[in-house]
Design a protein around this motif. Structure first.
Motif, short mmCIF file in Angstrom:
data_model
loop_
_atom_site.label_atom_id
_atom_site.label_comp_id
_atom_site.label_asym_id
_atom_site.label_seq_id
_atom_site.Cartn_x
_atom_site.Cartn_y
_atom_site.Cartn_z
N PHE A 32 0.62 -1.34 0.13
CA PHE A 32 0.50 0.08 0.08
C PHE A 32 1.09 1.31 -0.34
O PHE A 32 0.42 2.24 0.54
CB PHE A 32 -0.85 -0.55 1.62
CG PHE A 32 -0.40 -0.30 2.66
CD1 PHE A 32 -0.21 0.73 2.91
CD2 PHE A 32 -0.07 -1.75 2.64
CE1 PHE A 32 0.43 0.37 4.79
CE2 PHE A 32 0.55 -2.20 3.84
CZ PHE A 32 0.56 -1.34 5.09
N VAL A 108 -3.42 -5.48 2.60
CA VAL A 108 -4.57 -4.85 2.60
C VAL A 108 -5.10 -6.01 1.93
O VAL A 108 -5.05 -6.75 1.48
CB VAL A 108 -3.89 -4.16 1.24
CG1 VAL A 108 -3.46 -3.02 1.03
CG2 VAL A 108 -3.50 -5.05 -0.22
N GLY A 112 -7.69 -2.96 -1.27
CA GLY A 112 -6.87 -1.91 -1.00
C GLY A 112 -7.98 -0.64 0.05
O GLY A 112 -8.17 -0.20 0.47
N VAL A 115 -6.49 -1.10 5.12
CA VAL A 115 -5.26 -2.12 5.47
C VAL A 115 -4.93 -1.54 6.69
O VAL A 115 -5.69 -1.12 7.30
CB VAL A 115 -4.85 -0.33 4.65
CG1 VAL A 115 -3.16 -0.34 4.98
CG2 VAL A 115 -5.17 0.00 2.84
#
Length: 693
Positions: A32, A108, A112, A115
């Motif tokens: 991420f 993640v 996404g 997180v």
């Protein structure tokens, strides 16, 4: 995602040989490094004169997307404010700035939308008497899809990735996966139908569902033969359903060797006579349930018995068994046991059999709870028997006699296929299969007839499906002889597991699959051991309510004003862990007798006649007590049994994973959104009972 030193159970992610020391490194390894951006949401509003589409912004909404791929993570109203990964770093660096704290894993979820990072807060500790180390962690979590706030959660449980489940047994909870307390919303989509040798039905799972399995080695056979020669691998592991190879993989079912005594039950006694006659009920142990010979009778009743009801009240009054004509030995054994309970009656001749009824309200009331009546009018009055779960943990001599009794009622050994027990209750035979495993006897369950409608003497009758349980190895342990002299390879028992070969894997176009959370991160289905697979987010949030939340920042316009307080909060995470450790050490030092243990069970799950209305509610409360007793006697409390700590840990498992709920909304509310006062109450109750000695 990444993980320090060891590969996670799912085999995914990068394994590193050091713990990251900076937030930048955690972001890079966890996948991420990107961040979030927002923009207005547009809707199509016609076509321009040149033929191009005309869009207009939708007031009050924004799109949250990844700045590297432009993938949409969520659409929020205008008041929602994103907290970036860079902003999370302000708190993460405060955590990493403390001596001895390093990042252990992170990643993640949902592309996404969520997180997370996990920080180890120091060396593990072990409560006195406990056999397991406890590792203190701090989980840093953030959600861009609006499902949760930005949080720091002290916890002692690792974070794992998501998967989905099937009908299961989770510790001392058993039932369809969709009824598990942690099941919230199903996932609809394609999956797989897995079949194994030894079971008459397939199991439908998601393609990424993981089984504990081992693959049989393949090598080329003699020249000109297309059939491979197969041998067994030694080391099992987690295998995704989509990677299972029929004929090559075997699924493993762990054999639980836990033993518990039969729990206290409702017993009846009588006082006075005539107008002064009273029936007195009490919850206490019945010594007959510790005697193997009575379990032979119960096993026989499971196969060929029923409950005799009082013709006036309709309440259970006696236990009736039927013995086939000519089976003198069985009839004499039944009569002998009845006589020992004060029976003075005599058997009744029926067509093809002899019936004997023991008028014993205590035993009748117990066994009546094992009869599950169908709502189908075609089978009205023909309830299927299923013993409660604690029966599967009885001492082996009792279980051995139960199987012998069931075999005497419904068995057939005059066959070349081994010993066979036939019954219409699939759940009863599945329970018998698990008990046989404990006795070292593998078994195979088959469908012998399907549900159908037939004509008998000019009238239409409904015939239920029936099943046969076949077993052949080690039957001498039961004193059962049969004429089978061949060699069945599957299923078989080896090193504490029963292994079943995968026979088929088919595609399922669409199914409803339910993600769940379990305390042990795995569970057992009829097919074997599967990995628990609810996602990290829910698992961490539920544990947060047990040990406290470091901070929680909502995604509002003033989130920046709360960041300094958040940094200060995480600085105290290690001290909070020490306080939790001291509490558990104190509880582990408080000894508990069996009498105090039973007092805890009855006070923790009270049965107040003013609040518990009706027979079903009363029985549910008794079943809840039985579940708690099983947890106390089971592996959850190994090493801390006989202490206040054992009672507290058992109460926590019951509340999180066994206790029922009215709706899934109430379950989510009590575990995620409100503090759990009953857990605090369990601590105080255990301490109070221990100190009162």
């Amino acid at each position: 995602m990444f993980s320090y030193r060891e590969t996670p159970w799912h085999g995914e992610g990068q394994v590193i040989d050091h713990m990251p020391e900076s937030w930048a490194e955690i972001r890079r390894l966890g996948g991420f490094e990107w961040d979030i951006e927002s923009e207005p949401v547009f809707a199509l509003h016609g076509v321009n004169d040149d033929g191009s589409a005309r869009y207009k912004a939708i007031p009050g909404y924004k799109r949250i997307y990844r700045d590297d791929t432009a993938e949409t993570l969520a659409v929020h109203n205008a008041s929602w404010e994103g907290i970036s990964h860079a902003a999370m770093g302000e708190v993460a660096e405060a955590i990493l700035g403390q001596d001895g704290i390093l990042g252990e894993t992170g990643g993640v979820l949902a592309g996404g939308a969520k997180v997370w990072a996990l920080f180890r807060l120091g060396d593990p500790w072990m409560t006195k008497g406990d056999i397991s180390e406890t590792y203190p962690y701090l989980a840093l979590l953030n959600a861009h899809d609006g499902s949760s706030a930005f949080q720091a959660i002290p916890t002692a449980v690792r974070v794992v990735c998501h998967a989905e489940g099937t009908p299961i047994q989770d510790q001392h909870w058993r039932g369809p996966v969709e009824q598990h307390p942690s099941a919230t919303e199903p996932r609809v989509g394609p999956g797989l139908s897995v079949s194994v040798q030894g079971l008459p039905f397939p199991e439908k799972v998601t393609t990424e569902h993981r089984y504990w399995a081992r693959q049989r080695r393949r090598r080329t056979s003699a020249l000109g033969s297309k059939r491979p020669i197969v041998g067994r691998n030694v080391e099992p592991g987690w295998v995704e359903a989509k990677d299972l190879v029929p004929g090559a993989h075997e699924l493993g079912m762990p054999i639980d060797t836990t033993e518990v005594q039969a729990p206290p039950i409702e017993t009846v006694s009588y006082s006075g006579s005539g107008p002064g006659f009273r029936k007195l009920w009490a919850v206490q142990r019945d010594p007959r349930l510790d005697a193997p010979e009575w379990w032979w009778l119960i096993g026989y009743w499971l196969g060929d018995g029923n409950i005799h009801l009082n013709h006036r009240s309709g309440e259970p009054a006696g236990v009736t068994v039927a013995v086939a004509d000519g089976d003198t030995a069985t009839l004499e054994r039944v009569i002998s046991l009845y006589r020992s309970a004060g029976w003075t009656g005599s058997p009744t001749k029926r067509q093809g059999c002899v019936q004997a009824t023991l008028y014993d309200e205590t035993l009748a009331n117990l066994l009546d709870g094992w009869v599950h009546h169908s709502t189908d009018e075609r089978v009205k009055g023909r309830g299927k028997k299923v013993p409660p779960q604690w029966v599967e943990y009885l001492p082996l001599p009792c279980q051995r006699e139960l199987i012998k009794g069931l075999n005497d009622a419904d068995g057939n050994t005059d066959t070349t296929e081994g010993a066979i027990i036939a019954n219409t209750s699939l759940d009863l035979l599945l329970s018998a299969r698990r008990i046989l495993m404990r006795l070292g006897i593998p078994s195979s369950l088959q469908n012998s007839s399907v549900e159908r409608t037939a004509s008998l003497q000019g009238r239409e009758v409904h015939c239920q499906a029936s099943y046969t349980l076949r077993f052949w190895h080690n039957t001498e342990h039961l004193g059962i002889k049969h004429r089978f002299t061949g060699r069945f390879v599957h299923p078989y028992i080896e090193d504490g597991w029963m292994w079943c070969r995968v026979s088929d894997v088919d595609q399922v176009e669409e199914g409803r699959f339910w993600p769940i959370t379990t305390a042990s991160s795995d569970y057992v289905s009829a097919f074997g051991r599967s990995h628990n697979c609810q996602n990290t987010w829910h698992l961490s949030e539920m544990n947060a309510k047990t040990q406290g939340v470091g901070f929680s920042i909502r995604h509002t316009r003033n989130w920046r004003d709360q960041m300094e307080a958040a940094r200060e909060a995480v600085l105290g995470a290690r001290e909070q862990t020490q306080e939790v450790r001291q509490l558990h050490e104190q509880l582990s030092g408080l000894q508990i007798t069996h009498e105090q243990e039973e007092e805890f069970v009855q006070r923790f799950i009270p049965i107040d006649p003013a609040q518990v209305h009706g027979k079903i509610a009363h029985r549910n409360a008794l079943r809840a007590r039985d579940n708690l007793r099983l947890i106390i006697a089971g592996p959850t409390c190994q090493g801390i049994q006989g202490t206040a700590e054992g009672l507290v840990q058992a109460a926590g498992e019951y509340l999180d994973h066994v206790r029922g709920y009215q709706t899934r909304d109430t379950y989510v509310r009590r575990t995620l959104l409100t503090s759990e006062s009953l857990k605090a109450g369990a601590v105080e109750l255990a301490r109070k009972i221990a100190l009162a000695a």
